[in-house]
Enzyme design. Structure first.
Site, PDB file in Angstrom:
ATOM      1  N   ASN A 140     -14.987  19.167 -57.821  1.00 24.96           N
ATOM      2  CA  ASN A 140     -13.954  20.084 -57.350  1.00 24.96           C
ATOM      3  C   ASN A 140     -13.709  20.001 -55.846  1.00 24.96           C
ATOM      4  O   ASN A 140     -12.587  20.216 -55.400  1.00 24.96           O
ATOM      5  CB  ASN A 140     -14.325  21.520 -57.716  1.00 24.96           C
ATOM      6  CG  ASN A 140     -13.474  22.530 -56.975  1.00 24.96           C
ATOM      7  OD1 ASN A 140     -12.307  22.723 -57.272  1.00 24.96           O
ATOM      8  ND2 ASN A 140     -14.068  23.183 -55.966  1.00 24.96           N
TER       9      ASN A 140
ATOM     10  N   TYR B 253      -2.605  12.839 -49.101  1.00 27.86           N
ATOM     11  CA  TYR B 253      -3.329  13.767 -49.979  1.00 27.86           C
ATOM     12  C   TYR B 253      -2.956  13.499 -51.431  1.00 27.86           C
ATOM     13  O   TYR B 253      -3.822  13.393 -52.308  1.00 27.86           O
ATOM     14  CB  TYR B 253      -2.993  15.214 -49.613  1.00 27.86           C
ATOM     15  CG  TYR B 253      -3.435  16.213 -50.663  1.00 27.86           C
ATOM     16  CD1 TYR B 253      -4.784  16.527 -50.820  1.00 27.86           C
ATOM     17  CD2 TYR B 253      -2.506  16.823 -51.512  1.00 27.86           C
ATOM     18  CE1 TYR B 253      -5.194  17.433 -51.788  1.00 27.86           C
ATOM     19  CE2 TYR B 253      -2.910  17.726 -52.469  1.00 27.86           C
ATOM     20  CZ  TYR B 253      -4.251  18.023 -52.611  1.00 27.86           C
ATOM     21  OH  TYR B 253      -4.662  18.903 -53.586  1.00 27.86           O
TER      22      TYR B 253
ATOM     23  N   ALA C  96      -1.892  10.813 -52.717  1.00 28.05           N
ATOM     24  CA  ALA C  96      -2.445   9.523 -53.124  1.00 28.05           C
ATOM     25  C   ALA C  96      -3.912   9.647 -53.540  1.00 28.05           C
ATOM     26  O   ALA C  96      -4.345   8.986 -54.491  1.00 28.05           O
ATOM     27  CB  ALA C  96      -2.304   8.510 -51.989  1.00 28.05           C
TER      28      ALA C  96
END
Length: 254
Positions: free
Chosen positions: A91, A155, A157
């Site tokens: 996460n 970001y 990507a």
């Protein structure tokens, strides 16, 4: 949707990164409430301690997952504490607002290091234990992993990379009984934008802009994203792998 308490995580062991706030905090608590023993990992000790106070099944490990040897340290801590590992929730992540005209090499490097390299090394370190438990990996992507993000291409990507890793690992590991899926939240009310160094008024403007575009008319809540992470990680879902589940109020449809 059933509550986390109705899901089957009793005696399972999970690692959740970025557990000190937002989706990571909510997922750590939900897993503990569902019976799992959870190692919450993150850089901010005080935030992790607040997460740990939410349930007795939560242990914490303050650590930078990008540090050398961090992946092995995290996995070893969980296995030594509880003797097994069933679930890895990748996460932890960072965002950056960076138009092409303002491209900065260090920002690109940091984005990929935290959002792609560190989760890959954690999955690698967890693999021997997930083989033993027929376990599961859940990667947290973003709706911008599969739709364009002007001004935040790098970001986006990194999240696109995580979705491709999810699919490829799922194919690679299915014969070994390991499932790999991803949950892709849309704009969610967390502190990720503030953590990226944006001032409060800019964060508020961005949330207002996003809220007005979301078909359901609201931002996501970390707890509902956590519910979907638990659903896709549910040990009973043995035939679900390689999926990217978008939880964004319909934003990806626009």
């Amino acid at each position: 949707m059933p509550s986390s308490a109705t899901l089957h995580f009793s005696d399972r062991v999970a690692i959740v990164t970025g557990a000190g706030s937002g989706i990571g905090h909510a997922t750590t608590v939900a897993l503990a409430e569902a019976g799992a023993r959870v190692l919450g990992v993150g850089r901010r000790k005080e935030a992790l301690e607040q997460t740990a106070r939410a349930h007795s099944n939560i242990e914490i490990l303050p650590l930078d997952i990008c540090a050398e040897g961090a992946a092995a340290t995290v996995v070893t801590a969980a296995v030594e504490r509880w003797g097994r590992l069933d679930l890895l929730v990748n996460n932890a992540g960072v965002t950056a607002v960076m138009p092409l005209a303002e491209t900065d090499r260090s920002v690109i490097t940091n984005l990929f290091e935290l959002n792609v390299t560190a989760p890959s090394l954690l999955a690698h370190a967890a693999l021997p234990h997930l083989r033993k438990s027929s376990g599961s990996i859940v990667n947290v992507s973003s709706t911008y992993g599969h739709r364009p993000m002007p001004g935040g291409a790098h970001y986006a990507a990194t999240k696109s990379a995580m979705e491709q890793l999810t699919r490829s690992w799922a194919l690679e590991l299915a014969p070994e009984g390991i499932r790999v899926n991803a949950v892709a939240p849309g704009p969610t009310k967390t502190d990720v934008l503030a953590a990226a160094g944006l001032p409060d008024h800019t964060v508020d403007e961005m949330y207002t802009f996003e809220r007005e575009r979301i078909p359901t008319g609201r931002l996501g809540d970390p707890r509902e994203v956590a519910d979907w992470i638990l659903r896709i990680a549910d040990p009973r879902g043995t035939h679900v792998t390689g999926q990217v589940l978008t939880v964004d109020g319909g934003l990806e449809l626009i």
